[in-house]
Design a protein around this motif. Sequence first.
Motif, PDB file in Angstrom:
ATOM      1  N   MET A 245     -14.754 -11.452 -38.420  1.00  0.00           N
ATOM      2  CA  MET A 245     -16.136 -11.263 -37.944  1.00  0.00           C
ATOM      3  C   MET A 245     -16.355  -9.818 -37.556  1.00  0.00           C
ATOM      4  SD  MET A 245     -18.928 -12.905 -37.432  1.00  0.00           S
ATOM      5  CE  MET A 245     -20.476 -12.780 -36.546  1.00  0.00           C
ATOM      6  N   ARG A 246     -15.435  -9.221 -36.785  1.00  0.00           N
ATOM      7  CA  ARG A 246     -15.534  -7.822 -36.378  1.00  0.00           C
ATOM      8  C   ARG A 246     -15.458  -6.905 -37.599  1.00  0.00           C
ATOM      9  NH1 ARG A 246     -11.483  -6.215 -31.771  1.00  0.00           N
ATOM     10  NH2 ARG A 246     -12.749  -7.861 -30.793  1.00  0.00           N
ATOM     11  N   GLN A 247     -14.616  -7.272 -38.587  1.00  0.00           N
ATOM     12  CA  GLN A 247     -14.507  -6.474 -39.795  1.00  0.00           C
ATOM     13  C   GLN A 247     -15.807  -6.484 -40.581  1.00  0.00           C
ATOM     14  OE1 GLN A 247     -11.898  -4.627 -40.621  1.00  0.00           O
ATOM     15  NE2 GLN A 247     -12.864  -3.882 -42.526  1.00  0.00           N
ATOM     16  N   ARG A 248     -16.507  -7.667 -40.628  1.00  0.00           N
ATOM     17  CA  ARG A 248     -17.767  -7.789 -41.349  1.00  0.00           C
ATOM     18  C   ARG A 248     -18.845  -6.941 -40.688  1.00  0.00           C
ATOM     19  NH1 ARG A 248     -19.635 -13.704 -41.586  1.00  0.00           N
ATOM     20  NH2 ARG A 248     -17.567 -13.841 -42.553  1.00  0.00           N
ATOM     21  N   ARG A 249     -18.883  -6.901 -39.314  1.00  0.00           N
ATOM     22  CA  ARG A 249     -19.880  -6.108 -38.600  1.00  0.00           C
ATOM     23  C   ARG A 249     -19.636  -4.609 -38.849  1.00  0.00           C
ATOM     24  NH1 ARG A 249     -20.240  -7.590 -32.478  1.00  0.00           N
ATOM     25  NH2 ARG A 249     -20.770  -9.574 -33.493  1.00  0.00           N
ATOM     26  N   ARG A 250     -18.355  -4.232 -38.911  1.00  0.00           N
ATOM     27  CA  ARG A 250     -18.043  -2.825 -39.143  1.00  0.00           C
ATOM     28  C   ARG A 250     -18.473  -2.417 -40.550  1.00  0.00           C
ATOM     29  NH1 ARG A 250     -12.992  -3.145 -38.471  1.00  0.00           N
ATOM     30  NH2 ARG A 250     -13.002  -2.709 -36.225  1.00  0.00           N
ATOM     31  N   ASN A 251     -18.253  -3.288 -41.542  1.00  0.00           N
ATOM     32  CA  ASN A 251     -18.640  -2.972 -42.913  1.00  0.00           C
ATOM     33  C   ASN A 251     -20.154  -2.886 -43.070  1.00  0.00           C
ATOM     34  OD1 ASN A 251     -15.977  -2.882 -43.689  1.00  0.00           O
ATOM     35  ND2 ASN A 251     -15.915  -5.038 -44.356  1.00  0.00           N
ATOM     36  N   SER A 252     -20.897  -3.757 -42.346  1.00  0.00           N
ATOM     37  CA  SER A 252     -22.361  -3.734 -42.457  1.00  0.00           C
ATOM     38  C   SER A 252     -22.964  -2.492 -41.822  1.00  0.00           C
ATOM     39  CB  SER A 252     -22.946  -4.991 -41.796  1.00  0.00           C
ATOM     40  OG  SER A 252     -22.659  -4.965 -40.396  1.00  0.00           O
ATOM     41  N   SER A 253     -22.259  -1.881 -40.872  1.00  0.00           N
ATOM     42  CA  SER A 253     -22.798  -0.692 -40.203  1.00  0.00           C
ATOM     43  C   SER A 253     -22.524   0.581 -40.983  1.00  0.00           C
ATOM     44  CB  SER A 253     -22.189  -0.548 -38.802  1.00  0.00           C
ATOM     45  OG  SER A 253     -20.800  -0.320 -38.889  1.00  0.00           O
ATOM     46  N   LEU A 254     -21.578   0.499 -41.951  1.00  0.00           N
ATOM     47  CA  LEU A 254     -21.235   1.685 -42.705  1.00  0.00           C
ATOM     48  C   LEU A 254     -22.398   2.240 -43.535  1.00  0.00           C
ATOM     49  CD1 LEU A 254     -17.568   0.939 -43.860  1.00  0.00           C
ATOM     50  CD2 LEU A 254     -18.341   2.622 -42.168  1.00  0.00           C
ATOM     51  N   PRO A 255     -23.138   1.374 -44.304  1.00  0.00           N
ATOM     52  CA  PRO A 255     -24.266   1.923 -45.071  1.00  0.00           C
ATOM     53  C   PRO A 255     -25.317   2.572 -44.184  1.00  0.00           C
ATOM     54  CG  PRO A 255     -23.683  -0.256 -45.836  1.00  0.00           C
ATOM     55  CD  PRO A 255     -22.918  -0.035 -44.565  1.00  0.00           C
ATOM     56  N   PHE A 256     -25.612   1.959 -43.023  1.00  0.00           N
ATOM     57  CA  PHE A 256     -26.628   2.551 -42.137  1.00  0.00           C
ATOM     58  C   PHE A 256     -26.183   3.922 -41.641  1.00  0.00           C
ATOM     59  CE2 PHE A 256     -28.128   3.416 -37.863  1.00  0.00           C
ATOM     60  CZ  PHE A 256     -29.511   3.349 -38.046  1.00  0.00           C
ATOM     61  N   GLY A 257     -24.922   4.038 -41.225  1.00  0.00           N
ATOM     62  CA  GLY A 257     -24.439   5.316 -40.721  1.00  0.00           C
ATOM     63  C   GLY A 257     -24.470   6.392 -41.785  1.00  0.00           C
ATOM     64  N   TRP A 258     -24.121   6.022 -43.011  1.00  0.00           N
ATOM     65  CA  TRP A 258     -24.128   6.995 -44.098  1.00  0.00           C
ATOM     66  C   TRP A 258     -25.539   7.453 -44.432  1.00  0.00           C
ATOM     67  CZ3 TRP A 258     -26.047   6.694 -49.173  1.00  0.00           C
ATOM     68  CH2 TRP A 258     -25.634   7.734 -50.013  1.00  0.00           C
ATOM     69  N   LEU A 259     -26.454   6.477 -44.516  1.00  0.00           N
ATOM     70  CA  LEU A 259     -27.851   6.808 -44.829  1.00  0.00           C
ATOM     71  C   LEU A 259     -28.509   7.593 -43.699  1.00  0.00           C
ATOM     72  CD1 LEU A 259     -29.070   3.478 -46.478  1.00  0.00           C
ATOM     73  CD2 LEU A 259     -28.698   5.686 -47.586  1.00  0.00           C
ATOM     74  N   ALA A 260     -28.199   7.218 -42.448  1.00  0.00           N
ATOM     75  CA  ALA A 260     -28.783   7.918 -41.301  1.00  0.00           C
ATOM     76  C   ALA A 260     -28.313   9.369 -41.255  1.00  0.00           C
ATOM     77  CB  ALA A 260     -28.414   7.202 -40.004  1.00  0.00           C
ATOM     78  N   SER A 261     -27.041   9.569 -41.536  1.00  0.00           N
ATOM     79  CA  SER A 261     -26.503  10.924 -41.520  1.00  0.00           C
ATOM     80  C   SER A 261     -27.124  11.784 -42.618  1.00  0.00           C
ATOM     81  CB  SER A 261     -24.981  10.870 -41.691  1.00  0.00           C
ATOM     82  OG  SER A 261     -24.452  12.174 -41.753  1.00  0.00           O
ATOM     83  N   LEU A 262     -27.223  11.201 -43.839  1.00  0.00           N
ATOM     84  CA  LEU A 262     -27.821  11.934 -44.953  1.00  0.00           C
ATOM     85  C   LEU A 262     -29.291  12.264 -44.668  1.00  0.00           C
ATOM     86  CD1 LEU A 262     -27.653  13.066 -47.829  1.00  0.00           C
ATOM     87  CD2 LEU A 262     -28.241  10.749 -48.664  1.00  0.00           C
ATOM     88  N   SER A 263     -30.016  11.264 -44.168  1.00  0.00           N
ATOM     89  CA  SER A 263     -31.443  11.463 -43.871  1.00  0.00           C
ATOM     90  C   SER A 263     -31.638  12.520 -42.803  1.00  0.00           C
ATOM     91  CB  SER A 263     -32.080  10.141 -43.423  1.00  0.00           C
ATOM     92  OG  SER A 263     -31.966   9.165 -44.421  1.00  0.00           O
ATOM     93  N   PHE A 264     -30.786  12.476 -41.767  1.00  0.00           N
ATOM     94  CA  PHE A 264     -30.924  13.437 -40.673  1.00  0.00           C
ATOM     95  C   PHE A 264     -30.710  14.870 -41.168  1.00  0.00           C
ATOM     96  CE2 PHE A 264     -29.624  15.764 -36.898  1.00  0.00           C
ATOM     97  CZ  PHE A 264     -30.555  15.330 -35.969  1.00  0.00           C
ATOM     98  N   HIS A 265     -29.698  15.062 -42.023  1.00  0.00           N
ATOM     99  CA  HIS A 265     -29.423  16.403 -42.536  1.00  0.00           C
ATOM    100  C   HIS A 265     -30.517  16.888 -43.472  1.00  0.00           C
ATOM    101  CE1 HIS A 265     -25.377  15.618 -40.932  1.00  0.00           C
ATOM    102  NE2 HIS A 265     -25.211  16.946 -40.970  1.00  0.00           N
ATOM    103  N   LEU A 266     -31.067  15.973 -44.283  1.00  0.00           N
ATOM    104  CA  LEU A 266     -32.179  16.351 -45.144  1.00  0.00           C
ATOM    105  C   LEU A 266     -33.411  16.726 -44.327  1.00  0.00           C
ATOM    106  CD1 LEU A 266     -31.883  13.697 -48.019  1.00  0.00           C
ATOM    107  CD2 LEU A 266     -31.375  16.156 -48.143  1.00  0.00           C
ATOM    108  N   LEU A 267     -33.628  15.957 -43.256  1.00  0.00           N
ATOM    109  CA  LEU A 267     -34.767  16.255 -42.385  1.00  0.00           C
ATOM    110  C   LEU A 267     -34.585  17.603 -41.681  1.00  0.00           C
ATOM    111  CD1 LEU A 267     -35.494  12.739 -40.851  1.00  0.00           C
ATOM    112  CD2 LEU A 267     -36.988  14.045 -42.364  1.00  0.00           C
ATOM    113  N   MET A 268     -33.342  17.907 -41.294  1.00  0.00           N
ATOM    114  CA  MET A 268     -33.077  19.206 -40.675  1.00  0.00           C
ATOM    115  C   MET A 268     -33.392  20.343 -41.646  1.00  0.00           C
ATOM    116  SD  MET A 268     -29.626  18.806 -38.363  1.00  0.00           S
ATOM    117  CE  MET A 268     -29.704  20.558 -37.989  1.00  0.00           C
ATOM    118  N   LEU A 269     -33.007  20.157 -42.918  1.00  0.00           N
ATOM    119  CA  LEU A 269     -33.305  21.166 -43.931  1.00  0.00           C
ATOM    120  C   LEU A 269     -34.813  21.313 -44.122  1.00  0.00           C
ATOM    121  CD1 LEU A 269     -32.310  23.119 -46.133  1.00  0.00           C
ATOM    122  CD2 LEU A 269     -32.230  21.159 -47.708  1.00  0.00           C
ATOM    123  N   GLY A 270     -35.488  20.150 -44.194  1.00  0.00           N
ATOM    124  CA  GLY A 270     -36.945  20.183 -44.336  1.00  0.00           C
ATOM    125  C   GLY A 270     -37.620  20.831 -43.136  1.00  0.00           C
TER     126      GLY A 270
END
Length: 436
Positions: free
Chosen positions: A1-26
Amino acid sequence: MRQRRRNSSLPFGWLASLSFHLLMLGCAVVLGLLILETRHALGEEFEPTGEAVTATNQNIGNMFADMVPSDMDAREFWAAKVDEEVRADDLVSARGFLLAAPYMLDKRDAAAVTAAATTETTGRMDERLLAAAKLFLPDDVRARYERAVSPPSLTKASTTSVEDPEGLNDDPATEDIAPDVDDLIETDEDAMSDDDLAGVSPPTAQAESPDFFILGNARDLSYQSAGWIRGDRTDVFTLTISGLGLIAQDGLIEDFDPDWRFYQGASLVKSAIRARRLDPEFEDLLRTRLQRAMPEAVLHANLKAAFSQNSNLLIQSDVVYQAFAESIERDRLTPIVTDLTRIAELADERSTFAALTLLETVTSLRDLKRAELISHAGGDRAVTLAKYNGSEALEAATTIMDWTMRLIVLSTLLVAICLVMGWLSVGTVLRSLNRH
């Protein structure tokens, strides 16, 4: 169960990080565009645009309003100030206080003055405002002011000073600026001293402006130059200003034909130095600019060579002119000429004494811009404000930003990007807390 929650949070963290850096550039790109657009919207600092003049005019009025003590009757204080300036024979400052009546009087009197001025449709607004404000003076003060500005008084004053028709040169600090009219007429031009030429316009500018010219003549320049070479105590700055003006008047500078403002500005600076009314910091700035255009060492060497080759040089003043002309760095002449021309704007439609009151508040080129703006916006009120508030009067000058559609869009876009970046940051923190 803990492993499944960790895997589901990975896409959000990756997308949030990418979006934040793109927004900083913009954000960086938009911020750069916004800075450029803001500079364009502001235009030249303290440019006398319609909006800037209106805002500066209001600030000048507010400064006059602040002069009135809260524990005194506004009309009584205002009338006392007008009377004080009339008794001091400073009619420019007296007019400044009269024109400031809508700001210095209480609301009822101010409204009445404004209504009286706007009801009349003939004449300039300042003249109508003067006529309306005089009605609110006590009878004795109004009579004293009328006598001071009446034609007989002006005629009498004009025989006292050529450059100051209001007799303001009774001040000991400036009494040597203008000669007696009869002396000026009876003196041979070749025998005129530097002081004797106050009030005389250069031939090249006489048709355009009747304003004073105290740069001297060829004989004066020769005597002063000879004294400098002999080692006499000489103010090289004023000597160089005189030389520059005289050789320009004689057409000895290639591709250089200034209008009357150049000569008036040079004369104002020379008058301010002699009357000790030029700020030392601003004087150093002008000295530096003039030194670049006409290096002191080069000028001294040229004059020394000219004197050593001509035993009767004081008669051959054209040789002195030539020494000054050969000392000019033509490509470095524009800055000092521009400064002198702008300084002349402070004397537009006012006496030399009033212009010096404005000039002595200037400590830098930025201050000169501000002085030009308050002079343009406030007229005689600017002179009065400078007399009482000194350099603080320049705080009235205002630059107004032109809010273009491009500027509004860029500002809105920057705010939106900052909000999205804030939302991503808060969302990331909250998800991180939920994981624990």
